[in-house]
Write a protein that holds these residues in place. Structure first.
Motif, mmCIF file in Angstrom:
data_model
loop_
_atom_site.group_PDB
_atom_site.id
_atom_site.type_symbol
_atom_site.label_atom_id
_atom_site.label_comp_id
_atom_site.label_asym_id
_atom_site.label_seq_id
_atom_site.Cartn_x
_atom_site.Cartn_y
_atom_site.Cartn_z
ATOM 1 N N GLU A 403 0.812 -1.222 0.000
ATOM 2 C CA GLU A 403 0.000 0.000 0.000
ATOM 3 C C GLU A 403 0.842 1.267 0.000
ATOM 4 O O GLU A 403 0.442 2.294 -0.552
ATOM 5 N N LEU A 404 2.011 1.222 0.623
ATOM 6 C CA LEU A 404 2.822 2.427 0.817
ATOM 7 C C LEU A 404 3.585 2.810 -0.442
ATOM 8 O O LEU A 404 3.987 1.956 -1.241
ATOM 9 N N ARG A 405 3.796 4.105 -0.596
ATOM 10 C CA ARG A 405 4.696 4.611 -1.627
ATOM 11 C C ARG A 405 6.111 4.694 -1.058
ATOM 12 O O ARG A 405 6.326 4.590 0.140
ATOM 13 N N GLY A 406 7.052 4.901 -1.954
ATOM 14 C CA GLY A 406 8.424 5.085 -1.497
ATOM 15 C C GLY A 406 8.566 6.349 -0.670
ATOM 16 O O GLY A 406 7.777 7.297 -0.806
ATOM 17 N N GLY A 407 9.564 6.363 0.195
ATOM 18 C CA GLY A 407 9.777 7.525 1.049
ATOM 19 C C GLY A 407 10.537 8.633 0.344
ATOM 20 O O GLY A 407 10.675 8.645 -0.883
ATOM 21 N N GLU A 408 11.017 9.587 1.127
ATOM 22 C CA GLU A 408 11.797 10.692 0.564
ATOM 23 C C GLU A 408 13.032 10.165 -0.156
ATOM 24 O O GLU A 408 13.668 9.209 0.284
ATOM 25 N N ALA A 409 13.403 10.814 -1.230
ATOM 26 C CA ALA A 409 14.590 10.425 -1.980
ATOM 27 C C ALA A 409 15.849 10.831 -1.216
ATOM 28 O O ALA A 409 15.831 11.749 -0.382
ATOM 29 N N SER A 410 16.941 10.172 -1.513
ATOM 30 C CA SER A 410 18.213 10.470 -0.841
ATOM 31 C C SER A 410 18.634 11.916 -1.052
ATOM 32 O O SER A 410 19.220 12.540 -0.165
ATOM 33 N N ALA A 411 18.344 12.476 -2.224
ATOM 34 C CA ALA A 411 18.767 13.854 -2.512
ATOM 35 C C ALA A 411 18.117 14.845 -1.551
ATOM 36 O O ALA A 411 18.756 15.820 -1.121
ATOM 37 N N ILE A 412 16.861 14.608 -1.187
ATOM 38 C CA ILE A 412 16.166 15.513 -0.265
ATOM 39 C C ILE A 412 16.759 15.401 1.136
ATOM 40 O O ILE A 412 17.027 16.401 1.810
ATOM 41 N N VAL A 413 16.981 14.164 1.580
ATOM 42 C CA VAL A 413 17.567 13.954 2.914
ATOM 43 C C VAL A 413 18.987 14.487 2.955
ATOM 44 O O VAL A 413 19.402 15.110 3.945
ATOM 45 N N ALA A 414 19.749 14.270 1.883
ATOM 46 C CA ALA A 414 21.138 14.738 1.836
ATOM 47 C C ALA A 414 21.218 16.252 1.958
ATOM 48 O O ALA A 414 22.166 16.791 2.548
ATOM 49 N N ALA A 415 20.242 16.968 1.416
ATOM 50 C CA ALA A 415 20.243 18.430 1.526
ATOM 51 C C ALA A 415 20.090 18.857 2.984
ATOM 52 O O ALA A 415 20.751 19.801 3.440
ATOM 53 N N ARG A 416 19.208 18.175 3.726
ATOM 54 C CA ARG A 416 19.067 18.506 5.158
ATOM 55 C C ARG A 416 20.339 18.172 5.923
ATOM 56 O O ARG A 416 20.747 18.911 6.836
ATOM 57 N N VAL A 417 20.963 17.060 5.566
ATOM 58 C CA VAL A 417 22.203 16.667 6.235
ATOM 59 C C VAL A 417 23.295 17.701 5.980
ATOM 60 O O VAL A 417 24.019 18.104 6.905
ATOM 61 N N ARG A 418 23.430 18.141 4.734
ATOM 62 C CA ARG A 418 24.448 19.160 4.417
ATOM 63 C C ARG A 418 24.199 20.441 5.196
ATOM 64 O O ARG A 418 25.140 21.091 5.675
#
Length: 503
Positions: A403-418
């Motif tokens: 039922e679930l869709r994929g989560g946030e992409a790595s590029a979005i998370v990587a921007a927060r990490v940077r």
């Protein structure tokens, strides 16, 4: 030629990631024909006699029927490796009158000779080039490693050669060796890395992975087989920030010593090392006859992933304790004592018990819960105390996954990490939160009081309390908060390790 001729050229021995200058002297004198190498050489250097003899023979040259003595200064330092072939051969060419001594003394050299006079690649060219540059010397090295040497200095004279005849012709003015230039740097293709978008659900585990990437915190994932622990760990490199120039050079020196640099290019992304659980303590710490860097050093400023952590030998796991605290590891052997950097980020995964299904009523074995306590007891208390975070990875029902869709992409998370890493650099310089002093953190009084009360109730050690504050600081950085609040500490507490049974 006089009765006695003497020549020398600079070579290198390696101690850790440092290249130590070694003066390679060759004396040609009257006496019974012989070829001796002195100065604490190992077997590979003693075999250089035959490689050098064959290489010169391939050029149509024969060794003089005289006494040849090769001396390596300082004689008290153990010399290892076939990279001494090239400086021995060059010094021999000088005493034979085929090469100018003044010209040869302007260079240091390292390289292994083939029997046909070719020059083969060797380990340690980058640290050797850095030492040569500090001595205001040029460097003669194998052709395929010219770019690696160039990273040490843009100004030094580098002769990247394919064979001895090529070098001889260059010095005679009959051939020109092309100067070594740095190739254009292509941006790293992060799209080839596994993406967090592939992971459905697992919000708590994804959050823990993001916090670990932002603060370079150690993380242990606990869950049954197939829950997604290894899948999560494989996606960590895609959200980690790029290395700084200083970190790139430091890591590249370690990988150069290990012979792991590809195409002469420096390591530009945090390394990810995942040794098998059958690895020995020496494989993790480093060592062997030549005291080579181990996995903890090859993962410096990157990730050391231990899948099925309790399956590693107890002595191998205990190797991790010192470098996790100090960021370096000292290897003491009878013939060597070296220190390597080892500031790695430990990411580990484990099952809750031997069968893997503790807590699952339909699948757990008859020994539960004792099997979980025994299995987790394979990890010592001092080692667990050094872990910043622990997260339980629970399997999702198949119907829920569909039922679930994929989560946030790595590029979005990587921007927060940077962004979070940028806040750390502005506050405390190069140190990431996992290694920073808590004196640099701004924490509200209610948050500090709550942390102290919780630490006393959970009986955390002083080390555990400090690591709790560091994780809280990273959570605040991800939220762009200047102060560590009570909520940040509460979330950090949720990631403290608890043994089977809630203890």
């Amino acid at each position: 030629m006089t009765d006695t001729a003497l020549a020398s050229i600079c070579g290198f021995a390696f101690s850790g990631i440092e290249a130590v200058p070694v003066k390679v002297e060759v004396q040609l004198s009257v006496g019974l024909p012989s070829f001796l190498i002195v100065g604490l050489p190992d077997k590979a250097i003693n075999e250089s006699r035959e490689r050098v003899r064959a290489a010169l023979s391939a050029m149509g040259l024969a060794l003089p029927a005289k006494r040849i003595v090769v001396n390596m200064v300082p004689a008290s330092l153990m010399k290892e490796g076939s990279h001494f072939d090239l400086p021995i051969a060059l010094a021999l060419l000088v005493v034979m009158g085929l090469l100018s001594g003044d010209m040869a003394q302007r260079y240091a050299a390292l390289g292994e000779l083939s029997l046909d006079g070719g020059v083969n690649p060797v380990c340690g060219v980058l640290p050797a080039a850095m030492t040569a540059a500090s001595l205001s010397l040029g460097l003669i090295c194998p052709a395929v490693q010219g770019v690696e040497a160039r990273w040490a200095s843009e100004d030094m004279d580098i002769l990247a050669i394919r064979s001895l005849p090529e070098l001889l012709n260059h010095f005679r003015g009959q051939q020109v060796i092309e100067p070594v230039e740095l190739p254009p740097i292509a941006p790293e293709d992060l799209t080839a890395l596994p993406d967090l978008a592939d992971i459905r659900g697992m919000e708590t585990a994804r959050r823990a992975l993001e916090i670990a990437a932002a603060g370079r915190h150690s993380l242990l994932m606990v869950g049954p087989p197939g829950a997604g622990k290894s899948m999560l760990a494989a996606r960590l490199p895609g959200i980690m920030p790029d290395l700084t120039p200083v970190e790139m050079l430091e890591i590249s020196r370690i990988h150069s010593i290990g012979g792991l640099l590809r195409d002469g290019q420096p390591v530009r992304r945090p390394p990810f090392r995942d040794p098998h659980h059958s690895s020995s303590p020496a494989a993790l710490s480093g060592g062997g006859a030549r005291a080579r860097p181990g996995e903890v050093s090859l993962a410096h400023r990157g990730v050391l992933f231990l899948d099925e952590m309790p399956e590693f030998g107890r002595s191998a796991l205990e190797v991790l304790r010192q470098p996790m605290e100090t960021g370096s590891i000292s290897i003491a052997r009878a013939a060597a004592h070296v220190t390597y950097p080892a500031r790695f980020q430990l990411i580990a995964a484990m099952n809750p018990c031997k069968c893997g299904y503790l807590g699952g009523a339909a699948q757990e074995c008859r020994k539960a819960p004792r099997c979980g306590e025994d299995y987790q007891a394979r990890l010592s208390g001092p080692l667990l105390d050094r872990l910043d975070m622990t997260v339980n990875v629970e399997p999702m029902p198949l119907s829920r996954i569909a039922e679930l869709r994929g989560g946030e992409a790595s590029a979005i998370v990587a921007a927060r990490v940077r962004a979070a890493v940028g806040r750390q650099q502005a506050r405390q310089g190069a140190a990431r939160n996992a290694e920073a002093s808590t004196d640099d953190f701004r924490i509200t009084t209610p948050a500090r009081d709550f942390a102290v009360q919780a630490a006393e109730k959970m009986r955390l050690s002083a080390r555990g309390f400090t690591r709790l504050l560091r994780v809280g600081r990273t959570i605040a950085d991800l939220g762009a908060q200047p102060d560590v609040e009570r909520g940040h500490i509460a979330e950090a507490l949720a990631y403290r390790f608890r043994r089977a049974g809630g203890k």
